[in-house]
Structure formats: C-alpha cells, structure tokens
Motif scaffolding. Structure first.
Motif, mmCIF file in Angstrom:
data_model
loop_
_atom_site.group_PDB
_atom_site.id
_atom_site.type_symbol
_atom_site.label_atom_id
_atom_site.label_comp_id
_atom_site.label_asym_id
_atom_site.label_seq_id
_atom_site.Cartn_x
_atom_site.Cartn_y
_atom_site.Cartn_z
ATOM 1 N N PHE A 92 -2.619 10.805 -4.112
ATOM 2 C CA PHE A 92 -2.707 10.068 -2.981
ATOM 3 C C PHE A 92 -2.979 8.368 -2.546
ATOM 4 O O PHE A 92 -2.295 8.189 -1.361
ATOM 5 N N GLU A 93 -3.721 8.099 -3.133
ATOM 6 C CA GLU A 93 -3.883 6.561 -3.080
ATOM 7 C C GLU A 93 -2.580 6.067 -3.151
ATOM 8 O O GLU A 93 -2.846 4.767 -2.945
ATOM 9 N N ILE A 94 -0.814 6.871 -3.536
ATOM 10 C CA ILE A 94 -0.197 5.659 -3.689
ATOM 11 C C ILE A 94 -0.116 5.480 -1.876
ATOM 12 O O ILE A 94 0.886 4.409 -1.666
ATOM 13 N N LEU A 95 -0.884 5.469 -0.608
ATOM 14 C CA LEU A 95 -0.280 6.196 0.703
ATOM 15 C C LEU A 95 -1.149 4.540 0.184
ATOM 16 O O LEU A 95 -0.296 3.587 1.538
ATOM 17 N N MET A 96 -1.683 3.666 -0.561
ATOM 18 C CA MET A 96 -2.731 2.370 -0.071
ATOM 19 C C MET A 96 -1.816 1.588 -0.649
ATOM 20 O O MET A 96 -1.532 0.217 -0.558
ATOM 21 N N ILE A 97 -1.059 1.728 -1.537
ATOM 22 C CA ILE A 97 0.063 0.585 -2.374
ATOM 23 C C ILE A 97 1.276 0.195 -1.774
ATOM 24 O O ILE A 97 2.170 -0.650 -1.578
ATOM 25 N N THR A 98 1.492 1.477 -0.769
ATOM 26 C CA THR A 98 2.861 1.440 -0.523
ATOM 27 C C THR A 98 3.460 1.155 1.416
ATOM 28 O O THR A 98 4.593 1.080 1.191
ATOM 29 N N PHE A 99 1.620 1.173 1.586
ATOM 30 C CA PHE A 99 1.822 0.965 2.948
ATOM 31 C C PHE A 99 2.477 -0.129 4.232
ATOM 32 O O PHE A 99 3.476 0.341 4.934
ATOM 33 N N PRO A 100 2.339 -1.530 3.286
ATOM 34 C CA PRO A 100 3.252 -2.271 3.709
ATOM 35 C C PRO A 100 4.727 -2.003 3.896
ATOM 36 O O PRO A 100 5.957 -2.765 4.567
ATOM 37 N N PHE A 101 5.247 -0.964 2.546
ATOM 38 C CA PHE A 101 6.518 -1.404 3.149
ATOM 39 C C PHE A 101 6.717 0.366 3.491
ATOM 40 O O PHE A 101 8.485 0.189 3.014
ATOM 41 N N VAL A 102 6.588 0.682 4.323
ATOM 42 C CA VAL A 102 7.298 2.427 4.849
ATOM 43 C C VAL A 102 7.212 2.173 6.169
ATOM 44 O O VAL A 102 5.950 1.114 6.620
ATOM 45 N N GLY A 103 8.729 1.663 6.564
ATOM 46 C CA GLY A 103 8.351 1.539 8.219
ATOM 47 C C GLY A 103 8.288 2.061 9.215
ATOM 48 O O GLY A 103 7.680 3.655 8.906
ATOM 49 N N GLY A 104 8.371 2.825 10.471
ATOM 50 C CA GLY A 104 7.566 3.744 11.504
ATOM 51 C C GLY A 104 6.432 3.021 12.402
ATOM 52 O O GLY A 104 6.190 2.354 11.122
ATOM 53 N N SER A 105 6.040 3.975 12.622
ATOM 54 C CA SER A 105 4.298 3.086 13.126
ATOM 55 C C SER A 105 3.455 3.951 12.605
ATOM 56 O O SER A 105 3.654 4.745 11.155
ATOM 57 N N SER A 106 2.305 3.646 12.701
ATOM 58 C CA SER A 106 1.212 3.713 11.888
ATOM 59 C C SER A 106 1.290 5.603 12.071
ATOM 60 O O SER A 106 0.412 6.332 10.391
ATOM 61 N N LYS A 107 1.346 6.119 12.841
ATOM 62 C CA LYS A 107 0.696 7.155 12.610
ATOM 63 C C LYS A 107 1.511 8.461 12.378
ATOM 64 O O LYS A 107 2.635 9.509 11.532
ATOM 65 N N GLU A 108 3.314 8.137 12.691
ATOM 66 C CA GLU A 108 4.233 8.455 11.325
ATOM 67 C C GLU A 108 3.620 8.556 10.008
ATOM 68 O O GLU A 108 3.905 9.332 8.972
ATOM 69 N N LYS A 109 3.029 7.526 9.631
ATOM 70 C CA LYS A 109 3.020 7.300 7.955
ATOM 71 C C LYS A 109 2.130 8.767 7.652
ATOM 72 O O LYS A 109 1.660 9.014 6.677
ATOM 73 N N LEU A 110 1.217 8.976 8.599
ATOM 74 C CA LEU A 110 -0.440 8.936 8.990
ATOM 75 C C LEU A 110 0.641 10.718 7.945
ATOM 76 O O LEU A 110 -0.182 11.852 7.663
ATOM 77 N N LYS A 111 1.513 11.223 9.055
ATOM 78 C CA LYS A 111 2.072 12.735 9.404
ATOM 79 C C LYS A 111 3.051 12.503 7.902
ATOM 80 O O LYS A 111 2.695 13.726 7.527
ATOM 81 N N ALA A 112 3.430 11.360 7.870
ATOM 82 C CA ALA A 112 3.751 12.299 6.283
ATOM 83 C C ALA A 112 3.391 12.155 4.860
ATOM 84 O O ALA A 112 3.939 12.921 4.413
ATOM 85 N N ALA A 113 2.019 11.420 5.411
ATOM 86 C CA ALA A 113 0.832 11.740 3.531
ATOM 87 C C ALA A 113 0.670 12.662 3.977
ATOM 88 O O ALA A 113 -0.270 13.029 2.842
ATOM 89 N N SER A 114 -0.251 13.447 5.334
ATOM 90 C CA SER A 114 -0.876 14.666 5.680
ATOM 91 C C SER A 114 0.183 16.299 5.499
ATOM 92 O O SER A 114 -0.577 16.650 4.610
ATOM 93 N N PHE A 115 1.464 15.656 5.640
ATOM 94 C CA PHE A 115 2.195 16.063 5.309
ATOM 95 C C PHE A 115 2.590 16.936 3.928
ATOM 96 O O PHE A 115 2.673 17.476 2.659
ATOM 97 N N ALA A 116 2.672 15.254 3.090
ATOM 98 C CA ALA A 116 2.542 15.809 1.691
ATOM 99 C C ALA A 116 1.840 16.545 0.598
ATOM 100 O O ALA A 116 1.763 17.483 0.092
ATOM 101 N N ASN A 117 0.653 16.178 1.495
ATOM 102 C CA ASN A 117 -0.603 17.137 0.788
ATOM 103 C C ASN A 117 -1.133 18.018 0.853
ATOM 104 O O ASN A 117 -1.211 18.896 0.361
#
Length: 367
Positions: free
Chosen positions: A197-222
């Motif tokens: 899940f550390e790939i979240l930190m590597i790809t964070f700036p490359f993911v569109g959408g709001s910051s909360k949407e990114k958190l929801k995405a990573a959380s759902f994946a986990n």
C-alpha cells in the motif's frame, strides 16, 4: 508537472494498490500465521488489515501535505538532502529486493507444481520480460492492465469457494482459544503480506480527484485485500486439520488440487495459472516503484521509463543469486525486518517531522 498520460483516476488507484499488495505471499500465508496463532489465524489477519489501514491514513495525510510531490520528492524537504538521499536509496533497494523475492518465490512454486524439469531462470526470465514490457509504459497503462487482471482474483475466489463443500468448522473452535499473545504474534506474522500500500505515496501526485477520494480508494483496496486474505486463511483453516496445516507449505494449492470437477481435471493448475498473472502484477507494482526511485535518484524528475530496463535487469540478476534455500531464507528475514522500517517506521517519522516542524508543500512549487 504531471503529464496527462501519467494521470490515473481514484478508481484505478484501487486496483494499483490491490494488485501490488496481493502476491505470492498469499499461498503460504495460512501456514505462516497458523504456526503462530493456530485456529485464530483468521483473527490475526483481520487485525493486520486494521493496522495497515491506520498506516494508509498516515501515508495519505503525509502525502496530502505535499500534493504535487511524489514520496521521493518529499524526502529532501523533510529530512534535508543528505539524509533524504539515504532514505531514498534504502527504499529503492527494498523495492528491488522485494521484486527479486517475488520472482524467486514464484519460480520455485511453479517448478514444484508444474514445470518440474524447467530451469528456474527461464521462469524468472519470462516474468521479468513481461514486467519490463509493461512498466516501461505510462502509469495509466499499468493501471488499466491492473484493472483487467483484477478479475483473476475473483476467479481464484470462486475456485477456492468450492472447498466449502467439504469443511469442518470445529477446527477453529473455540474462537480465541490460542490467546491474545498468540493472536498478536500471528498479526505480526501477517503484516508482511499486507505490504504494497506504500504505492499510494509514490503515485499520489499522479492520481486525479480530491484528496479524500484518494483516501477512499486506498482504503477500499486495503479492505478488499483484507477480505481476500481472511477468506483464504479461514477457508484453509476449516478444510485442513491443524496437524495437516503444519505440513502444507501452500494450503490453498493443496486444497484446490483435492477438488473434483466433472468438466476439467487438476483445478490446481488453473488456479496456479491465474495466480501467475496476479503475482506478475505485484512484481510490476514493486518494479515500478523501484524504477521511479532509480530515475529520481540520478536525475530529479526523470522519466521512470529510462530506468525500467536497468531496474528489471538488476532484479533478475539478484533472483539468479538467491537460489539457495539458505539465501532465500536470509532474504526473507531481511525483508521482514526492512518491511517494518520501510512501511511503518519511516513513514511515521516523516509524519511526525511534517507535523512538529509544520513542513508542507509551498504553494506553487512542484515535485
């Protein structure tokens, strides 16, 4: 400045995290955790998933303070260039070693079950070639491939679900009988399998959408990974007796092999074929993170495509070196120690530094 072709959606981030997390470790997860927590191994897996979620939130908060910086760009801003470079190198080495471990582990399993007379270097070479072919592409292309491959996980679940025709739930009773200490040890043993899940930190700036949407995405994946791991471990626990589990290195494969279908034989071979695709995506995820680390190390903002070939070549060479069982065990122990440092300790230290010294991205700057 992030190129449009490198941008992915929050939905695609879900699959990037899932496919990087789930790898060859699942096949032996039950045996490893069962040796520590016995029939409560499934509880240990759930707890490991919860702890992983806490660190996903931590990584998300840290990344959200540097929204246009990747993890590698963030390090010099938090620790200064000398220390930041050391940590940068450490992470890159870790990602390369994990990638090498994946191809070594899978090549051994493939040789034991299917390709008995095939040299391991051929299997590792094919995995490396497929990996190189894809990670040279943009992150968006990689994410789209991961979306397609995700359905292999569903097929694996369906095949394994047939085992519930022959289960004994008494094997896990009474719930909690192994004790809190054993469950805690099992949780510790399961944590390594949740890495990725550390790939979240590597790809964070490359993911569109709001910051909360990114958190929801990573959380759902986990959440999905936790469910899959819990399903795999729980199913193995109710199919095999405790004495049998102590003797089986890959319970899932033995469980599927014992299934009988009128349409096709040897379902374990179909299972392993599907799992080969899943293992390759995990390899791709770690190789991508390693290639970005090498690219950024030698030239800030450099395109990871230029470093992909050298990254995969190094992974393959290391895989050839780690063939002896003692060396493989040594590598596994090293990675288990590094896992805590890379995935938990350093991100937590970065989080503390960013909070205590109020470090965050200056508006208008780029990573």
């Amino acid at each position: 400045m992030t190129k449009m072709k490198d941008q992915v959606t929050p939905g695609q981030l879900v699959f990037l995290v899932i496919q990087t997390q789930i790898g060859v470790g699942l096949l032996g997860l039950t045996t490893e955790v069962h040796s520590l927590a016995k029939g409560d191994a499934w509880i240990s897996v759930i707890l490991a998933g919860i702890i992983s979620q806490l660190f996903i939130i931590l990584m998300w908060y840290l990344s959200s303070r540097f929204p246009s910086f990747s993890f590698y760009d963030m390090l010099p801003n938090l620790f200064g260039k000398p220390i930041g470079t050391i940590i940068h190198v450490l992470y890159t080495i870790y990602f390369i070693l994990v990638s090498s471990f994946i191809i070594v582990r899978f090549s051994r399993i493939a040789q034991d079950w299917v390709l008995i007379d095939t040299p391991r270097w051929i299997v590792m070479g094919m995995m490396s070639a497929v990996c190189l072919y894809l990670i040279r592409e943009s992150l968006r292309t990689i994410a789209r491939f991961f979306v397609i491959v995700f359905f292999c996980n569903i097929a694996v679940i369906i095949i394994a679900a047939y085992a519930y025709l022959h289960v004994n739930f008494l094997y896990i009773l009474p719930i909690g009988h192994s004790g809190i200490e054993s469950i805690a040890k099992g949780t510790n043993g399961a944590m390594t399998s949740f890495a990725g899940f550390e790939i979240l930190m590597i790809t964070f700036p490359f993911v569109g959408g709001s910051s909360k949407e990114k958190l929801k995405a990573a959380s759902f994946a986990n959440f999905f990974t936790t469910l899959l791991y819990t399903f795999a471990v729980f199913t193995s626990l109710v199919v095999f007796s405790p004495s049998e589990l102590a003797l089986l290195p890959q319970p899932l494969l033995y469980m599927v092999k014992a299934l009988s279908f009128s349409i096709f034989e040897r379902p374990d071979l179909y299972f392993l074929s599907l799992w080969a695709v899943v293992a390759v995506t995990s390899l791709m995820g770690y190789s991508f993170m390693a290639s970005r680390g090498i690219a950024n190390l030698f030239q800030a903002g450099s395109n990871h495509r230029k470093a992909a070939f050298y990254t995969v070549l190094l992974i393959f060479v290391l895989g050839l070196i780690f063939q002896n069982l003692r060396l493989i065990y040594f590598l596994e122990r090293v990675l288990s120690i590094m896992n805590y440092l890379i995935v938990f300790i350093i991100p937590f230290m970065l989080f503390l530094v960013s909070i205590l010294f109020n470090k965050k991205e200056v508006k208008g700057s780029t990573g």
